[in-house]
Design a protein around this motif. Structure first.
Motif, PDB file in Angstrom:
ATOM      1  N   TYR A  46       5.023   0.007  -6.842  1.00  0.00           N
ATOM      2  CA  TYR A  46       4.562  -0.830  -5.744  1.00  0.00           C
ATOM      3  C   TYR A  46       3.908  -2.068  -6.343  1.00  0.00           C
ATOM      4  O   TYR A  46       3.217  -1.980  -7.352  1.00  0.00           O
ATOM      5  CB  TYR A  46       3.516  -0.095  -4.910  1.00  0.00           C
ATOM      6  CG  TYR A  46       3.952   1.257  -4.401  1.00  0.00           C
ATOM      7  CD1 TYR A  46       4.555   1.377  -3.157  1.00  0.00           C
ATOM      8  CD2 TYR A  46       3.748   2.414  -5.159  1.00  0.00           C
ATOM      9  CE1 TYR A  46       4.944   2.620  -2.681  1.00  0.00           C
ATOM     10  CE2 TYR A  46       4.130   3.654  -4.682  1.00  0.00           C
ATOM     11  CZ  TYR A  46       4.726   3.750  -3.439  1.00  0.00           C
ATOM     12  OH  TYR A  46       5.101   4.977  -2.971  1.00  0.00           O
ATOM     13  N   GLU A  47       4.098  -3.226  -5.673  1.00  0.00           N
ATOM     14  CA  GLU A  47       3.487  -4.454  -6.179  1.00  0.00           C
ATOM     15  C   GLU A  47       3.147  -5.382  -5.017  1.00  0.00           C
ATOM     16  O   GLU A  47       3.987  -5.656  -4.160  1.00  0.00           O
ATOM     17  CB  GLU A  47       4.456  -5.162  -7.123  1.00  0.00           C
ATOM     18  CG  GLU A  47       3.911  -6.447  -7.692  1.00  0.00           C
ATOM     19  CD  GLU A  47       4.909  -7.167  -8.587  1.00  0.00           C
ATOM     20  OE1 GLU A  47       4.532  -8.214  -9.136  1.00  0.00           O
ATOM     21  OE2 GLU A  47       6.059  -6.701  -8.726  1.00  0.00           O
ATOM     22  N   SER A  48       1.907  -5.865  -4.987  1.00  0.00           N
ATOM     23  CA  SER A  48       1.505  -6.924  -4.067  1.00  0.00           C
ATOM     24  C   SER A  48       1.752  -8.238  -4.783  1.00  0.00           C
ATOM     25  O   SER A  48       1.336  -8.420  -5.930  1.00  0.00           O
ATOM     26  CB  SER A  48       0.019  -6.805  -3.719  1.00  0.00           C
ATOM     27  OG  SER A  48      -0.413  -7.972  -3.047  1.00  0.00           O
ATOM     28  N   LEU A  49       2.421  -9.171  -4.102  1.00  0.00           N
ATOM     29  CA  LEU A  49       2.722 -10.447  -4.736  1.00  0.00           C
ATOM     30  C   LEU A  49       1.596 -11.457  -4.567  1.00  0.00           C
ATOM     31  O   LEU A  49       1.692 -12.572  -5.076  1.00  0.00           O
ATOM     32  CB  LEU A  49       4.053 -10.993  -4.205  1.00  0.00           C
ATOM     33  CG  LEU A  49       5.246 -10.044  -4.455  1.00  0.00           C
ATOM     34  CD1 LEU A  49       6.538 -10.666  -3.953  1.00  0.00           C
ATOM     35  CD2 LEU A  49       5.372  -9.682  -5.927  1.00  0.00           C
ATOM     36  N   ASP A  50       0.510 -11.075  -3.879  1.00  0.00           N
ATOM     37  CA  ASP A  50      -0.697 -11.902  -3.795  1.00  0.00           C
ATOM     38  C   ASP A  50      -1.889 -10.974  -3.612  1.00  0.00           C
ATOM     39  O   ASP A  50      -2.246 -10.603  -2.494  1.00  0.00           O
ATOM     40  CB  ASP A  50      -0.615 -12.912  -2.650  1.00  0.00           C
ATOM     41  CG  ASP A  50      -1.769 -13.907  -2.647  1.00  0.00           C
ATOM     42  OD1 ASP A  50      -2.793 -13.654  -3.332  1.00  0.00           O
ATOM     43  OD2 ASP A  50      -1.650 -14.937  -1.969  1.00  0.00           O
TER      44      ASP A  50
END
Length: 92
Positions: free
Chosen positions: A41-45
Motif C-alpha cells: 500500500y502507498e499514499s502518494l501524498d
C-alpha cells in the motif's frame, strides 16, 4: 470500518475524515487459488493521508490523495478526499 478492495476499474472510495482510520482489504479474483504472495500500500501524498503496510489508511489533512495498492503484479490506484469534520454547538 473495513472496506473491501476489488481490483477492478469501477472501484472507488470517496472520502475519509481527518484523523479517522479505515482498514483496506482486498477480495481475491476467482482465478486466484491462494492469497497473493505480496501486497503493498502507498499514499502518494503523506501530508494528506498515510497508509500502513497492513492497509490502515488515516486522514491527516484536508485534500485529495491517490492511494496505490499492489497485489502481486496487479496495481490499482484510486483517489480519496480527506475532509474536516464539522463541529457544531457550544465549545464551552
Amino acid at each position: 470500518m473495513v472496506l473491501i478492495i476489488y481490483f477492478s476499474s469501477s472501484f472507488t472510495i470517496s472520502s475519509l475524515f481527518v484523523n479517522d482510520e479505515v482498514k483496506l482489504n482486498y477480495k481475491l479474483f476467482p482465478e486466484y487459488s491462494k492469497p497473493p504472495s505480496n501486497i503493498s500500500y502507498e499514499s502518494l501524498d503523506t501530508s494528506i493521508a498515510t497508509i500502513s503496510n497492513k492497509g490502515v489508511l488515516k486522514g491527516i489533512s484536508s485534500g485529495k490523495v491517490n492511494v496505490k495498492i499492489t497485489m502481486d503484479s496487479i496495481v490499482k490506484t484510486f483517489e480519496i478526499s480527506v475532509i474536516s469534520k464539522i463541529i457544531t454547538g457550544d465549545e464551552d
